[in-house]
Structure formats: C-alpha cells, structure tokens
Scaffold this active site. Structure first.
Site, PDB file in Angstrom:
ATOM      1  N   LYS A 257      -6.997   1.752  -3.385  1.00  0.00           N
ATOM      2  CA  LYS A 257      -6.664   1.106  -2.111  1.00  0.00           C
ATOM      3  C   LYS A 257      -6.728   2.100  -0.962  1.00  0.00           C
ATOM      4  O   LYS A 257      -7.233   1.786   0.125  1.00  0.00           O
ATOM      5  CB  LYS A 257      -5.276   0.463  -2.193  1.00  0.00           C
TER       6      LYS A 257
ATOM      7  N   LYS B 134      -1.055   4.823   8.945  1.00  0.00           N
ATOM      8  CA  LYS B 134      -0.222   5.227   7.805  1.00  0.00           C
ATOM      9  C   LYS B 134      -1.059   5.377   6.544  1.00  0.00           C
ATOM     10  O   LYS B 134      -0.912   6.354   5.791  1.00  0.00           O
ATOM     11  CB  LYS B 134       0.889   4.200   7.597  1.00  0.00           C
TER      12      LYS B 134
ATOM     13  N   THR C 260       0.860  -1.185   0.000  1.00  0.00           N
ATOM     14  CA  THR C 260       0.000   0.000   0.000  1.00  0.00           C
ATOM     15  C   THR C 260       0.888   1.224   0.000  1.00  0.00           C
ATOM     16  O   THR C 260       1.456   1.603   1.033  1.00  0.00           O
ATOM     17  CB  THR C 260      -0.946  -0.001   1.205  1.00  0.00           C
TER      18      THR C 260
END
Length: 292
Positions: free
Chosen positions: A171, A239, A96
C-alpha cells in the site's frame, strides 16, 4: 460471517460499512464522532457507545482509521479491538499503517487468539461506494480465505501479499506512485494553463497519451473545475509518503524522487491545503488560492 463490527466511518469507511449491510450482514458501528453513525443506523446498523460494545461477540471487525496513532488507540488500548474481541474473531484492518505498526498489532492479536489481517485498499470514495476497492492483504492464508465474503461485499479484488505487514508495504508503494503522479499532474496543468493552452484540450490529449491513467482521468477534471472537495485528502497522502520514506530507510534503499515529492506535499500541507483533495497540489504549484 454474519455479525460484524465496523470501526471508523469517514469518507471511505461509511460506504464500505453500507455495502456490508447491503450484503445482508448485521453490523455494529463505532466512530469517534457519533454523528457519523446516523446514516448507517438509518440503513439498519446498531451504533455503539464504545469499541468494546461493538466488537464483543462479533464474527469479524473491519477498521479504517487515519494513521498509526489512531490504529494503536483503536486496536491496542485497554478497551480496544484486540483486548475486547472474542478469541477466534477475524479483524480486517483497512487503515494505511506502517508495516511495523501492523506487526505490533498482529503479535498482540495472536496472543489473544484473534486473527488479524492488514488489508489496506486501493481506491478512493467512488470505488468505496461502487464496491470497486482492491484489498492488499498481509497475514495468515486461512484467515484470508475466511475473509472472502467480507472482501467481496466491499470490493472487486483481494490479494494475499504475504505475512503480516506485506499488505501495508505494498500500500505504501502504491501510494508513493499515486502521490508522485498527483504532484506531476498538478505541475503539468499549471504549466499548461500558464502557457495559454485550453484546459479541456489538455485533458483530452493527455487522456490518449502514454501517461493516461485513472488519476489523469479523475484529477484533471477536478483541477479544471477548481473542485478540490476531498476524495483523498492531501494531508493523508503526505502522511503515506512519510511512511514510505521510513520503509525505504528500513530496507536501505535510496528513494530520491519520493523524497522530493514528499517535501512538496509537506509544503502544501503546511500551506493549509491538507484538508483538500490531493489534486490541490495544482494550487501549490500555480500559487492560486483555493476558493473560499
């Protein structure tokens, strides 16, 4: 697509690599912590001392590491994937990352004749083990078609979302929604317990309501059991929310809800909950201490 390399053998990567081996593919593996290679070696993989050793001559490379910094190191260093892969190699990056990092790697790969797809996944450990992952892909359509046997060995669905960076974009959107729901579940369960409701009754009713989802089905039981063993770490979700806010700023769109949710995750991480499952947002809301 018979000989592959796999970079990053964490909670998600190890079972993904194992499924490639089960599909009959010859696999070379690399991980910063070499101990994580042992279980794959017992399944037939070859552990490599360097990324260069793993990727040279491979038909494909799959990578799944923590963030932009790790991706830059794995993909763009002098002994990294892009520099050492043979021209024509297919690189499937399931990390990611930010769209900006993806485009940077894609540009470097193109210059080397390497085919790069950003292909982050939807799903956590259970879906990784059960070949139920969904791949959100950005990149060239021909490379996407070439990657189908690899995707099929690890998941149930892959979708080409557009050019390089599009997989990373969807995503981050997906994880913003997931993070928001996890924070809401933690708050809901904290209030329910403080109100004297039986947690099992709350679980059963919410499973039948409009907010029912895979997350309510999987995270509420973890809260009830006080089992915060990570399926997806709270710190990694924080994050991803940070990356989403950067994306929203880039496209000049206000995201006040995501901003609040990220601040809650940030506070939970700073309270030493980052290594726990995202369902530990309940602990942050309730003030309860995790079990030792």
């Amino acid at each position: 697509m018979k000989v592959g390399a796999f970079i990053g053998l964490g909670a998600m990567g190890a079972p993904m690599a194992g499924n490639l081996i089960k599909a009959g593919m010859t696999l070379r593996v690399w991980n910063r912590s070499t101990a994580r290679c042992a279980s794959l070696v017992s399944q037939g993989a070859h552990a490599c001392a360097t990324i260069a050793e793993a990727v040279r001559g491979a038909d494909f490379v799959v990578s799944i590491v923590a963030d932009d910094l790790a991706t830059a190191d794995v993909m763009l260093s002098a002994e990294g994937v892009v520099a050492c892969a043979t021209a024509g190699t297919l690189v499937i990056d399931c990390s990611t990352n930010t769209p900006g990092m993806v485009r940077r790697v894609a540009q470097a790969a193109q210059a080397r004749g390497v085919h790069y797809l950003d292909a982050p996944v939807s799903g956590s450990v259970a879906q990784s083990i059960g070949r139920e992952l969904v791949f959100m892909v950005g990149g060239d359509a021909q490379a996407f078609a070439q990657a189908q046997p690899v995707f099929a060995a690890m998941g149930r669905m892959s979708r080409l979302m557009g050019d390089s960076g599009c997989g990373a974009t969807i995503k981050l959107i997906n994880n913003m929604l997931s993070g928001t729901l996890n924070a809401a579940i933690g708050e809901a369960m904290a209030v329910a317990e403080a109100s004297g409701l039986k947690s099992e009754d709350v679980r059963d009713i919410l499973a039948e309501g409009a907010a029912a989802s895979r997350l309510t089905r999987t995270k509420i039981p973890k809260i009830i059991a006080r089992d915060f063993t990570p399926q997806f770490q709270l710190g990694l979700m924080e994050k991803d929310l940070r990356y989403f806010l950067a994306l929203a700023q880039e496209v000049d769109r206000p995201v006040p809800i995501a901003s609040v949710v990220r601040s809650q995750f940030q506070a939970a991480r700073r309270a030493s909950l980052g290594q726990l499952d995202v369902s530990a947002m309940f602990l942050h809301t309730s003030g309860e201490k995790p079990k030792a």
